[in-house]
Design an enzyme around this catalytic site. Structure first.
Site, mmCIF file in Angstrom:
data_model
loop_
_atom_site.group_PDB
_atom_site.id
_atom_site.type_symbol
_atom_site.label_atom_id
_atom_site.label_comp_id
_atom_site.label_asym_id
_atom_site.label_seq_id
_atom_site.Cartn_x
_atom_site.Cartn_y
_atom_site.Cartn_z
ATOM 1 N N GLN A 93 2.300 -4.914 2.124
ATOM 2 C CA GLN A 93 2.848 -3.502 2.108
ATOM 3 C C GLN A 93 2.477 -3.311 0.310
ATOM 4 O O GLN A 93 1.866 -3.823 -0.175
ATOM 5 C CB GLN A 93 4.265 -3.991 2.010
ATOM 6 C CG GLN A 93 4.811 -4.905 1.100
ATOM 7 C CD GLN A 93 6.227 -5.324 1.648
ATOM 8 O OE1 GLN A 93 7.122 -5.193 0.999
ATOM 9 N NE2 GLN A 93 6.403 -5.837 2.845
ATOM 10 N N HIS A 95 4.289 -0.256 -2.482
ATOM 11 C CA HIS A 95 5.398 0.653 -2.876
ATOM 12 C C HIS A 95 4.621 2.058 -3.654
ATOM 13 O O HIS A 95 3.901 1.637 -4.587
ATOM 14 C CB HIS A 95 6.436 -0.080 -3.784
ATOM 15 C CG HIS A 95 6.828 -1.363 -3.061
ATOM 16 N ND1 HIS A 95 7.503 -1.306 -1.933
ATOM 17 C CD2 HIS A 95 7.258 -2.516 -3.716
ATOM 18 C CE1 HIS A 95 7.982 -2.477 -1.572
ATOM 19 N NE2 HIS A 95 7.718 -3.244 -2.528
ATOM 20 N N GLU A 112 8.367 -4.000 -9.148
ATOM 21 C CA GLU A 112 8.889 -5.162 -8.395
ATOM 22 C C GLU A 112 8.537 -6.486 -9.232
ATOM 23 O O GLU A 112 7.580 -6.315 -9.935
ATOM 24 C CB GLU A 112 8.695 -5.073 -6.840
ATOM 25 C CG GLU A 112 9.374 -6.272 -6.087
ATOM 26 C CD GLU A 112 8.928 -5.967 -4.690
ATOM 27 O OE1 GLU A 112 9.969 -6.072 -3.925
ATOM 28 O OE2 GLU A 112 7.779 -5.952 -4.333
ATOM 29 N N ARG A 189 4.474 -0.073 5.179
ATOM 30 C CA ARG A 189 3.728 -1.376 5.520
ATOM 31 C C ARG A 189 2.360 -1.235 5.900
ATOM 32 O O ARG A 189 1.805 -0.216 6.559
ATOM 33 C CB ARG A 189 4.484 -1.648 7.129
ATOM 34 C CG ARG A 189 4.099 -2.981 7.425
ATOM 35 C CD ARG A 189 4.953 -3.488 8.708
ATOM 36 N NE ARG A 189 6.442 -3.505 8.486
ATOM 37 C CZ ARG A 189 7.365 -2.866 9.082
ATOM 38 N NH1 ARG A 189 6.919 -2.241 10.125
ATOM 39 N NH2 ARG A 189 8.519 -3.236 8.517
#
Length: 309
Positions: A93, A95, A112, A189
């Site tokens: 994935q 972001h 993250e 995704r």
């Protein structure tokens, strides 16, 4: 003001199992839980305070109505702190960075980070990709050359990995991680190994959104952080990452006591050992807010992860 404890919010996932229950001692969590939020304010999903005069109030309510606990609350709560315990690989994935997130109506991008509390001997994560630009990326995709495209990083117990928005990534099975992310709860995704459910259906992909957010600078394929360590007697405080997005630290207390008092809030998760905070017993799986200017004396033989933003 005393530290305020919050109850985690569990999420059952296709890649979950029982490791989160076993590691944290959460017998009440359902089997199949892959992730649990320790601190969050996401609509109807906001952790509930367990003690003191705010017992029964949600974290989000405190953020909006009691800014004195935090400091700067003239914004959306900027974080999601979670326990990530996959027994199977997550989908690959990406972001959105701040530019793409704000264009989609979100307040923040989605940087993250993961701190690995446990990792099997051969544990790894997806971390980065080999395409030099979008045209090159699409050639990998069109040719089904996923293994050539995707980079992996071996991870070990006590490794820290920062995942800047725009970096292709995936947490894989066999790890237990403390996860910090900005509070934009959106994930695109990119690839799911062509897995299917019981009805033979593949999971939905968000390929075009993921491609739109992809960064190709080679630095997005490598770890980028520098830890700093300060020792106080039998206590060691390590700062892994400090940026406008968040600050992540580890506090190790070894049969000693540490006085934590900051001019901002701290979100504390106990990840190893046991002890006390201001005389209240704490153990693995305890999560508490240390309000701004509140003194929290942490003692025992214990390891805590601490985050603020």
């Amino acid at each position: 003001m005393e530290p305020l404890f919050f109850k985690p919010i569990p999420f059952r996932t296709v890649w979950g199992g029982t490791s989160i229950k076993q590691y944290y001692g959460y017998d009440w969590m359902p089997d199949g839980t892959g992730q649990a939020w320790a601190f969050a304010d996401q609509g109807d999903k906001s952790n509930v305070c367990q003690n003191g005069k705010y017992a029964g109030r949600t974290f989000g309510e405190l953020w909006r109505e009691h800014g004195e606990l935090f400091g700067d609350t003239n914004r959306d709560f900027p974080l999601i702190i979670s326990m990530l315990c996959p027994e199977h690989d997550l989908s690959i994935q990406i972001h959105p960075d701040e530019e793409h997130a704000k264009a989609a109506g979100y307040a923040y991008g989605k940087n993250e980070a993961w701190y690995f509390l446990e990792a099997k001997e051969d544990a790894k994560i997806v971390y980065g990709q080999n395409a030099k630009d979008e045209a090159d990326l699409r050639s990998y995709i069109d040719g089904g050359r996923w293994n050539d495209l995707i980079r992996h990083l071996n991870v070990h117990k006590d490794d820290f990995v920062y995942l800047e928005a725009g970096t292709l990534h995936a947490c894989c099975g066999g790890v237990i991680a403390y996860e910090v992310q900005q509070s934009t709860d959106v994930t695109y995704r990119f690839y799911d190994y062509d897995r299917t459910d019981d009805q033979g259906n593949k999971r939905e992909l968000h390929l075009e959104q993921a491609i739109d957010c992809m960064h190709y600078d080679s630095s997005y394929n490598y770890e980028r952080y520098q830890a700093s360590v300060v020792a106080y007697g039998g206590c060691i405080r390590t700062t892994y990452y400090d940026s406008p997005s968040f600050r992540i630290e580890r506090l190790v207390v070894d049969d000693d006591a540490y006085s934590l008092k900051e001019n901002t809030y701290e979100l504390v998760s106990v990840v190893r050992g046991s002890g006390e905070v201001n005389g209240v017993p704490i153990t693995v799986g305890s999560h508490f807010l240390v309000p701004k200017d509140c003194e929290a004396v942490i003692s025992g033989k214990i390891t805590c992860m601490m985050t603020t933003a």
